[in-house]
Design a protein around this motif. Structure first.
Motif, PDB file in Angstrom:
ATOM      1  N   ALA A 170       0.831  -1.209   0.000  1.00 15.15           N
ATOM      2  CA  ALA A 170       0.000   0.000   0.000  1.00 15.15           C
ATOM      3  C   ALA A 170       0.865   1.258   0.000  1.00 15.15           C
ATOM      4  N   ALA A 171       2.027   1.176   0.658  1.00 12.21           N
ATOM      5  CA  ALA A 171       2.923   2.336   0.711  1.00 12.21           C
ATOM      6  C   ALA A 171       3.688   2.516  -0.593  1.00 12.21           C
ATOM      7  N   GLY A 172       3.631   1.531  -1.463  1.00  9.95           N
ATOM      8  CA  GLY A 172       4.307   1.647  -2.752  1.00  9.95           C
ATOM      9  C   GLY A 172       5.779   1.269  -2.716  1.00  9.95           C
ATOM     10  N   SER A 173       6.231   0.657  -1.612  1.00 13.41           N
ATOM     11  CA  SER A 173       7.652   0.304  -1.553  1.00 13.41           C
ATOM     12  C   SER A 173       7.908  -1.134  -2.008  1.00 13.41           C
ATOM     13  N   ALA A 174       6.843  -1.911  -2.275  1.00 16.18           N
ATOM     14  CA  ALA A 174       6.999  -3.270  -2.818  1.00 16.18           C
ATOM     15  C   ALA A 174       5.675  -3.665  -3.465  1.00 16.18           C
ATOM     16  N   GLU A 175       5.721  -4.714  -4.310  1.00 18.23           N
ATOM     17  CA  GLU A 175       4.487  -5.189  -4.946  1.00 18.23           C
ATOM     18  C   GLU A 175       3.840  -6.303  -4.103  1.00 18.23           C
ATOM     19  N   LEU A 176       4.666  -7.111  -3.457  1.00 17.53           N
ATOM     20  CA  LEU A 176       4.139  -8.205  -2.647  1.00 17.53           C
ATOM     21  C   LEU A 176       5.053  -8.422  -1.448  1.00 17.53           C
ATOM     22  N   ILE A 177       4.657  -9.344  -0.557  1.00 21.92           N
ATOM     23  CA  ILE A 177       5.444  -9.549   0.663  1.00 21.92           C
ATOM     24  C   ILE A 177       5.613 -11.045   0.981  1.00 21.92           C
ATOM     25  N   VAL A 178       6.630 -11.314   1.796  1.00 19.78           N
ATOM     26  CA  VAL A 178       6.743 -12.605   2.484  1.00 19.78           C
ATOM     27  C   VAL A 178       6.847 -12.271   3.967  1.00 19.78           C
ATOM     28  N   ASP A 179       5.908 -12.778   4.759  1.00 21.34           N
ATOM     29  CA  ASP A 179       5.959 -12.499   6.201  1.00 21.34           C
ATOM     30  C   ASP A 179       5.248 -13.605   6.956  1.00 21.34           C
ATOM     31  N   ILE A 180       5.268 -13.496   8.281  1.00 19.21           N
ATOM     32  CA  ILE A 180       4.549 -14.506   9.064  1.00 19.21           C
ATOM     33  C   ILE A 180       3.112 -14.062   9.301  1.00 19.21           C
ATOM     34  N   THR A 181       2.260 -15.080   9.416  1.00 22.28           N
ATOM     35  CA  THR A 181       0.872 -14.824   9.755  1.00 22.28           C
ATOM     36  C   THR A 181       0.397 -15.903  10.718  1.00 22.28           C
ATOM     37  N   THR A 182      -0.453 -15.493  11.640  1.00 22.99           N
ATOM     38  CA  THR A 182      -1.024 -16.472  12.571  1.00 22.99           C
ATOM     39  C   THR A 182      -2.533 -16.534  12.377  1.00 22.99           C
ATOM     40  N   THR A 183      -3.226 -15.432  12.658  1.00 17.30           N
ATOM     41  CA  THR A 183      -4.686 -15.435  12.466  1.00 17.30           C
ATOM     42  C   THR A 183      -5.073 -14.935  11.079  1.00 17.30           C
ATOM     43  N   GLY A 184      -4.172 -14.255  10.394  1.00 17.86           N
ATOM     44  CA  GLY A 184      -4.484 -13.675   9.081  1.00 17.86           C
ATOM     45  C   GLY A 184      -5.045 -12.265   9.170  1.00 17.86           C
ATOM     46  N   ALA A 185      -5.242 -11.776  10.399  1.00 16.30           N
ATOM     47  CA  ALA A 185      -5.880 -10.464  10.578  1.00 16.30           C
ATOM     48  C   ALA A 185      -5.043  -9.327   9.971  1.00 16.30           C
ATOM     49  N   THR A 186      -3.732  -9.386  10.161  1.00 19.20           N
ATOM     50  CA  THR A 186      -2.894  -8.284   9.669  1.00 19.20           C
ATOM     51  C   THR A 186      -2.868  -8.270   8.146  1.00 19.20           C
ATOM     52  N   LEU A 187      -2.795  -9.441   7.532  1.00 16.92           N
ATOM     53  CA  LEU A 187      -2.833  -9.508   6.062  1.00 16.92           C
ATOM     54  C   LEU A 187      -4.151  -8.925   5.556  1.00 16.92           C
ATOM     55  N   ALA A 188      -5.261  -9.365   6.139  1.00 17.15           N
ATOM     56  CA  ALA A 188      -6.584  -8.904   5.690  1.00 17.15           C
ATOM     57  C   ALA A 188      -6.713  -7.392   5.855  1.00 17.15           C
ATOM     58  N   ALA A 189      -6.235  -6.882   6.986  1.00 15.04           N
ATOM     59  CA  ALA A 189      -6.349  -5.441   7.243  1.00 15.04           C
ATOM     60  C   ALA A 189      -5.559  -4.629   6.224  1.00 15.04           C
ATOM     61  N   ASN A 190      -4.559  -5.266   5.612  1.00 20.73           N
ATOM     62  CA  ASN A 190      -3.740  -4.576   4.618  1.00 20.73           C
ATOM     63  C   ASN A 190      -4.087  -4.984   3.192  1.00 20.73           C
ATOM     64  N   GLY A 191      -5.234  -5.621   3.027  1.00 21.71           N
ATOM     65  CA  GLY A 191      -5.708  -5.958   1.679  1.00 21.71           C
ATOM     66  C   GLY A 191      -4.835  -6.978   0.972  1.00 21.71           C
ATOM     67  N   LEU A 192      -4.269  -7.914   1.722  1.00 14.34           N
ATOM     68  CA  LEU A 192      -3.384  -8.921   1.120  1.00 14.34           C
ATOM     69  C   LEU A 192      -3.982 -10.320   1.254  1.00 14.34           C
ATOM     70  N   ARG A 193      -3.550 -11.216   0.366  1.00 16.71           N
ATOM     71  CA  ARG A 193      -4.056 -12.587   0.340  1.00 16.71           C
ATOM     72  C   ARG A 193      -2.894 -13.552   0.120  1.00 16.71           C
ATOM     73  N   VAL A 194      -2.922 -14.685   0.813  1.00 16.98           N
ATOM     74  CA  VAL A 194      -1.860 -15.697   0.681  1.00 16.98           C
ATOM     75  C   VAL A 194      -2.098 -16.492  -0.600  1.00 16.98           C
ATOM     76  N   LEU A 195      -1.056 -16.741  -1.376  1.00 15.07           N
ATOM     77  CA  LEU A 195      -1.198 -17.582  -2.577  1.00 15.07           C
ATOM     78  C   LEU A 195      -1.546 -19.013  -2.154  1.00 15.07           C
ATOM     79  N   ASP A 196      -2.307 -19.708  -3.008  1.00 16.84           N
ATOM     80  CA  ASP A 196      -2.799 -21.051  -2.648  1.00 16.84           C
ATOM     81  C   ASP A 196      -1.665 -21.988  -2.250  1.00 16.84           C
TER      82      ASP A 196
END
Ligand SMILES: Nc1ncnc2c1ncn2[C@@H]1O[C@H](COP(=O)(O)OP(=O)(O)OP(=O)(O)O)[C@@H](O)[C@H]1O
Ligand SMILES: O=P(O)(O)OC[C@H]1O[C@H](OP(=O)(O)OP(=O)(O)O)[C@H](O)[C@@H]1O
Ligand SMILES: [Mg+2]
Length: 325
Positions: A170-196
Motif C-alpha cells: 500500500a505504501a508503494g515500496s513493494a508489490e508483494l510480501i513474504v511475512d509470518i501470519t497467525t490469524t491472518g488479521a494483519t494480512l486482511a487489514a492490509n488488503g493482502l491474500r496468501v497464494l494457494d
C-alpha cells in the motif's frame, strides 16, 4: 568449576511467557535474580545451568555458533538465520506454541494471481512492462530466495523490511510480501491474500540443540536431566490414568482396549486381585470407561498425570544421535 551449560530462552513477549510456562510445567523453574530486566537467569536445582535471555532471532544465531547448548526459538528463525541448519542444530521437539506460517502474500486486487505459477507469469510481464523487477518486501530473505528459486521465479528483487512489512504494497515500496501470519488479521487489514501454494513454512517454537556447543560429559548429563523432565511431562500430557478392578479382565480384553482406544498398560495386566492401571488418550476416556463397564467393571476412576518417567527418553536419544557418541 567447569563451563556452564547455557540454555537460551526468549527475552520478551508471548514466546517468553510461553517458554517459562512450558519449563515450569516440566518441573523446571526459571528465575532471574535481578528481576525482569536481568538477562541472566538460573534453573532451581540445576546449579551449572545459565539461562540466557535473548531475542528469538539472536537465539538462532547463538545456537549456530555454539554459544548455547539448548535454546527455544521459532523454526522460521532457525531456517532463516542458519545456513545448513540441519547440520548445525537439531530441532529436538515442537513445543506447541508460537505457531506462525511464513507466507507469500499479494494484493487482493490481483484476482488472476492465485498460485506461485501465476506469480511467475506476472513477474515476467511486470519486468517487460515496467523495466524493473517486482519487489518483495520481507525480513525472511533466505527463505524467500529458496522458495522462489524452487518455483523457478527469478524476475524479482527483495526489499528488506524491518517491520510493518504488510504495509509495504500500500505504501508503494513493494508489490508483494513474504511475512509470518497467525490469524491472518494483519494480512486482511492490509488488503493482502496468501497464494494457494504460497506457504513457505509452518513454524512453531522448538527446543533446539546446538552441534557446536561444548558438549562435555557434564553438559550431556545436564541435557539429559532437562530432557528427562520435559519428556516425562510430554508423556503425562498425552494420557490420563485410568484405574479399575474386575475379574473378567484378561489379556484379550486389554489387547482390544489397546487397538480400539490407544490404551497402554504401563504396569502390565491386572494384578491377582484384578486391579488394573491404564493410560488412555484424553479423547478416548468416555469410550474406554463404557467399554470397561460393559465388560464387568463396577467403577472406573480417572486422574490427570503430572509426570510419567520412562526408562527410555526419546528426546535425549534424539540429541545423542545428533551429537554422535
Ligand atoms: N503473531 C506473531 N508475531 C510475531 N512472532 C510470532 C507470532 N506468532 C509466532 N511468532 C514467532 O515468534 C518468533 C518471533 O519472536 P520475536 O518477535 O520475539 O522475535 P525477534 O526476531 O527477536 O523479533 P523482534 O525484531 O520483534 O525483536 C518467531 O519464531 C515467530 O514465528
Ligand atoms: O496473522 P496475525 O495474527 O495478524 O499475526 C501476524 C502479525 O503479527 C506479528 O506482528 P506483531 O503485532 O506481533 O508485532 P511485531 O512486529 O513486534 O512482531 C507479525 O509480525 C505479523 O505482522
Ligand atoms: Mg516480533
Amino acid at each position: 568449576m567447569s563451563a556452564p551449560f547455557v540454555l537460551a530462552v526468549p527475552s520478551k513477549g508471548r514466546l517468553q511467557e510461553n517458554t517459562e510456562a512450558f519449563f515450569a510445567r516440566a518441573g523446571l523453574k526459571l528465575s532471574k535474580a535481578g528481576g525482569a530486566r536481568d538477562y541472566r537467569g538460573t534453573i532451581a536445582g540445576l546449579d551449572n545451568v545459565e539461562v540466557a535471555y535473548l531475542s528469538a532471532s539472536e537465539i538462532a544465531s547463538q545456537l549456530a555458533r555454539g554459544f548455547a547448548h539448548l535454546g527455544v526459538t521459532g523454526e522460521d528463525l532457525v531456517r532463516e538465520n542458519i545456513a545448513d541448519a540441519d547440520k548445525r542444530v537439531s530441532l529436538i521437539e515442537g513445543l506447541g506454541f508460537g505457531y506462525a506460517d511464513v507466507v507469500v502474500a499479494v494484493p487482493q486486487a490481483w484476482i488472476d494471481v492465485r498460485t506461485m505459477a501465476d506469480l511467475d507469469d506476472v513477474t515476467t510481464g511486470f519486468r517487460e512492462q515496467h523495466h524493473m523487477r517486482m519487489r518483495v518486501a520481507t525480513k525472511f530473505v533466505n527463505l524467500t530466495r529458496g522458495f522462489f528459486q524452487a518455483h523457478g521465479i527469478t524476475d524479482y528483487r527483495i526489499v528488506e523490511s524491518a517491520g510493518a512489512t504488510e504495509g509495504a504494497p500500500a505504501a508503494g515500496s513493494a508489490e508483494l510480501i513474504v511475512d509470518i501470519t497467525t490469524t491472518g488479521a494483519t494480512l486482511a487489514a492490509n488488503g493482502l491474500r496468501v497464494l494457494d501454494d504460497g506457504t513457505i513454512l509452518r513454524s512453531q517454537a522448538n527446543l533446539v540443540a546446538s552441534k557446536g556447543a561444548d558438549w562435555s560429559p557434564q553438559a550431556r548429563e545436564t541435557a539429559r536431566v532437562i530432557l528427562d523432565h520435559i519428556a516425562a511431562r510430554a508423556r503425562a500430557n498425552k494420557y490420563r490414568e485410568v484405574r479399575t478392578r474386575f475379574r473378567q479382565c484378561d489379556a484379550a480384553l486389554l489387547g482390544e482396549a489397546h487397538s480400539r482406544y490407544g490404551v497402554e498398560a504401563p504396569f502390565g495386566g491386572p494384578t491377582s486381585s484384578g486391579m488394573l492401571t491404564l493410560h488412555c488418550p484424553p479423547g478416548q476416556l468416555y469410550a474406554l470407561a463404557s467399554f470397561l463397564r460393559e465388560h464387568g467393571a463396577e467403577t472406573v476412576s480417572v486422574v490427570s498425570l503430572d509426570y510419567v518417567f520412562d526408562r527410555e527418553n526419546p528426546l535425549f536419544a534424539k540429541l545423542e544421535a545428533f551429537l554422535g557418541q
